[in-house]
Design an enzyme around this catalytic site. Structure first.
Site, PDB file in Angstrom:
ATOM      1  N   ARG A 103      48.935  41.361  34.237  1.00  0.00           N
ATOM      2  CA  ARG A 103      49.569  42.682  34.344  1.00  0.00           C
ATOM      3  C   ARG A 103      50.978  42.522  34.866  1.00  0.00           C
ATOM      4  O   ARG A 103      51.192  41.866  35.887  1.00  0.00           O
ATOM      5  CB  ARG A 103      48.810  43.550  35.358  1.00  0.00           C
ATOM      6  CG  ARG A 103      47.529  44.081  34.865  1.00  0.00           C
ATOM      7  CD  ARG A 103      47.067  45.284  35.655  1.00  0.00           C
ATOM      8  NE  ARG A 103      47.174  45.161  37.105  1.00  0.00           N
ATOM      9  CZ  ARG A 103      46.824  46.130  37.934  1.00  0.00           C
ATOM     10  NH1 ARG A 103      46.383  47.283  37.469  1.00  0.00           N
ATOM     11  NH2 ARG A 103      46.921  45.968  39.241  1.00  0.00           N
ATOM     12  N   THR A 107      55.276  47.571  35.533  1.00  0.00           N
ATOM     13  CA  THR A 107      54.848  48.569  34.527  1.00  0.00           C
ATOM     14  C   THR A 107      53.327  48.726  34.515  1.00  0.00           C
ATOM     15  O   THR A 107      52.807  49.699  33.970  1.00  0.00           O
ATOM     16  CB  THR A 107      55.271  48.120  33.117  1.00  0.00           C
ATOM     17  OG1 THR A 107      54.575  46.886  32.825  1.00  0.00           O
ATOM     18  CG2 THR A 107      56.772  47.867  33.033  1.00  0.00           C
ATOM     19  N   ASP A 202      43.172  35.942  42.297  1.00  0.00           N
ATOM     20  CA  ASP A 202      43.545  35.163  43.488  1.00  0.00           C
ATOM     21  C   ASP A 202      42.322  34.793  44.316  1.00  0.00           C
ATOM     22  O   ASP A 202      42.251  33.702  44.886  1.00  0.00           O
ATOM     23  CB  ASP A 202      44.534  35.963  44.355  1.00  0.00           C
ATOM     24  CG  ASP A 202      45.941  35.932  43.781  1.00  0.00           C
ATOM     25  OD1 ASP A 202      46.255  34.976  43.037  1.00  0.00           O
ATOM     26  OD2 ASP A 202      46.723  36.849  44.076  1.00  0.00           O
TER      27      ASP A 202
HETATM   28  C1  PRP Z   1      43.489  41.595  36.831  1.00  0.00           C
HETATM   29  C2  PRP Z   1      42.054  41.708  36.380  1.00  0.00           C
HETATM   30  C3  PRP Z   1      42.187  42.367  35.046  1.00  0.00           C
HETATM   31  C4  PRP Z   1      43.355  43.290  35.238  1.00  0.00           C
HETATM   32  C5  PRP Z   1      42.837  44.672  35.419  1.00  0.00           C
HETATM   33  O1  PRP Z   1      44.127  40.542  36.228  1.00  0.00           O
HETATM   34  O2  PRP Z   1      41.373  40.495  36.341  1.00  0.00           O
HETATM   35  O3  PRP Z   1      42.414  41.475  33.973  1.00  0.00           O
HETATM   36  O4  PRP Z   1      44.027  42.858  36.428  1.00  0.00           O
HETATM   37  O5  PRP Z   1      43.856  45.577  35.477  1.00  0.00           O
HETATM   38  P1  PRP Z   1      44.096  46.700  34.381  1.00  0.00           P
HETATM   39  O6  PRP Z   1      42.779  47.339  34.124  1.00  0.00           O
HETATM   40  O7  PRP Z   1      45.080  47.613  35.056  1.00  0.00           O
HETATM   41  O8  PRP Z   1      44.691  46.055  33.152  1.00  0.00           O
HETATM   42  P2  PRP Z   1      45.618  40.081  36.634  1.00  0.00           P
HETATM   43  O9  PRP Z   1      46.630  40.774  35.787  1.00  0.00           O
HETATM   44  O10 PRP Z   1      45.787  40.238  38.122  1.00  0.00           O
HETATM   45  O11 PRP Z   1      45.644  38.578  36.185  1.00  0.00           O
HETATM   46  P3  PRP Z   1      44.869  37.319  36.795  1.00  0.00           P
HETATM   47  O12 PRP Z   1      43.400  37.462  36.423  1.00  0.00           O
HETATM   48  O13 PRP Z   1      45.525  36.189  36.100  1.00  0.00           O
HETATM   49  O14 PRP Z   1      45.061  37.296  38.281  1.00  0.00           O
HETATM   50  N1  URA Z   2      43.343  43.672  39.330  1.00  0.00           N
HETATM   51  C1  URA Z   2      42.728  43.163  40.419  1.00  0.00           C
HETATM   52  O1  URA Z   2      42.481  41.951  40.505  1.00  0.00           O
HETATM   53  N2  URA Z   2      42.396  44.001  41.405  1.00  0.00           N
HETATM   54  C2  URA Z   2      42.635  45.316  41.352  1.00  0.00           C
HETATM   55  O2  URA Z   2      42.280  46.049  42.306  1.00  0.00           O
HETATM   56  C3  URA Z   2      43.283  45.823  40.220  1.00  0.00           C
HETATM   57  C4  URA Z   2      43.619  44.971  39.207  1.00  0.00           C
END
Ligand code: PRP
Ligand code: URA
Length: 208
Positions: A103, A107, A202
């Site tokens: 994400r 945005t 994380d």
């Molecule tokens: C997190 C989570 C989802 C996303 C959810 O990933 O694992 O994929 O956010 O958010 P959304 O419903 O608003 O799209 P992140 O972007 O933090 O990536 P990561 O798993 O690499 O940490």
């Molecule tokens: N992605 C995460 O990992 N945690 C949240 O709370 C939202 C998006």
């Protein structure tokens, strides 16, 4: 389709551990896998079985078997891979595709960096994995890509969901059955789920 929420007390107990900010990476990862297994069992409750004859130590008998070759798991990188072990234990012959999305923190829109599916993905039932459904953007984009590849039956498994993301996912992809272990209160102003569990990626990988 309305989301199916697991109401099992043991799952609520496990959630209480992973929500706690003092829970370490090892235990966090183990419990994410355990809850994923429960979600998988629930998601398979409409599976069509095939009758076959086997021999027990006592006699011949007819049994009902799952055709494991009909399934594929698609974890959304990174955090979705934390759920993968829990599913592979249950359906070891399923194929696995990967979608890389992160994400954009300003945005909140998902940015794609990887997409690799099994060749015959269009002929499989696909189970998409991501522990968090927040705004819904990552799940919606992943499911859109799978449909563009010809996939007809898709289920989405998440551990924690926000009402905002659920509503959006149900609107954009009404044919996709969602399974979740919790519907939390809301998103905060930076797109995190409240109370949630923080940043799932994380916490699975110990990167913060
Ligand atoms: C997190 C989570 C989802 C996303 C959810 O990933 O694992 O994929 O956010 O958010 P959304 O419903 O608003 O799209 P992140 O972007 O933090 O990536 P990561 O798993 O690499 O940490
Ligand atoms: N992605 C995460 O990992 N945690 C949240 O709370 C939202 C998006």
């Amino acid at each position: 389709m309305k989301a199916i929420v697991l109401e099992n007390p043991l799952i609520k107990h496990k959630l209480s551990i992973i929500r706690d900010k003092n829970t370490g990476t090892k235990e966090f990862r183990e419990i994410i896998g355990e809850i994923a297994t429960f979600l998988c069992y629930e998601a398979m409750s409409d599976a069509v079985l095939e009758e076959t004859e086997i021999e027990t130590p006592i006699c011949k008998t007819k049994v009902q078997k799952l055709n494991e070759d009909k399934y594929a798991f698609v974890p959304i990188l990174r955090a979705g891979t934390g759920m993968l072990d829990g599913l592979v234990k249950s359906i070891p012959n399923a194929k696995i595709g990967h979608v890389g999305l992160y994400r954009n923190e300003e945005t909140l829109k998902p940015v794609r960096y990887y997409y690799k599916m099994p060749k015959d993905i269009a002929n499989r039932e696909v189970i998409v994995l991501d522990p968090m459904l927040a705004t819904g953007g990552s799940a919606i984009d992943t499911i859109t890509m799978l449909k563009e590849d010809g996939v007809k039956k898709i289920k989405f498994l998440c551990i924690i969901s926000a009402p905002e993301g659920l509503k959006k996912l149900e609107e954009v992809h009404p044919d996709v059955q969602i399974y979740t272990a919790s519907i939390d209160e809301k998103l905060n102003d930076i797109g995190y789920i409240v109370p949630g569990l923080g940043d799932a990626g994380d916490r699975v990988f110990g990167t913060k």
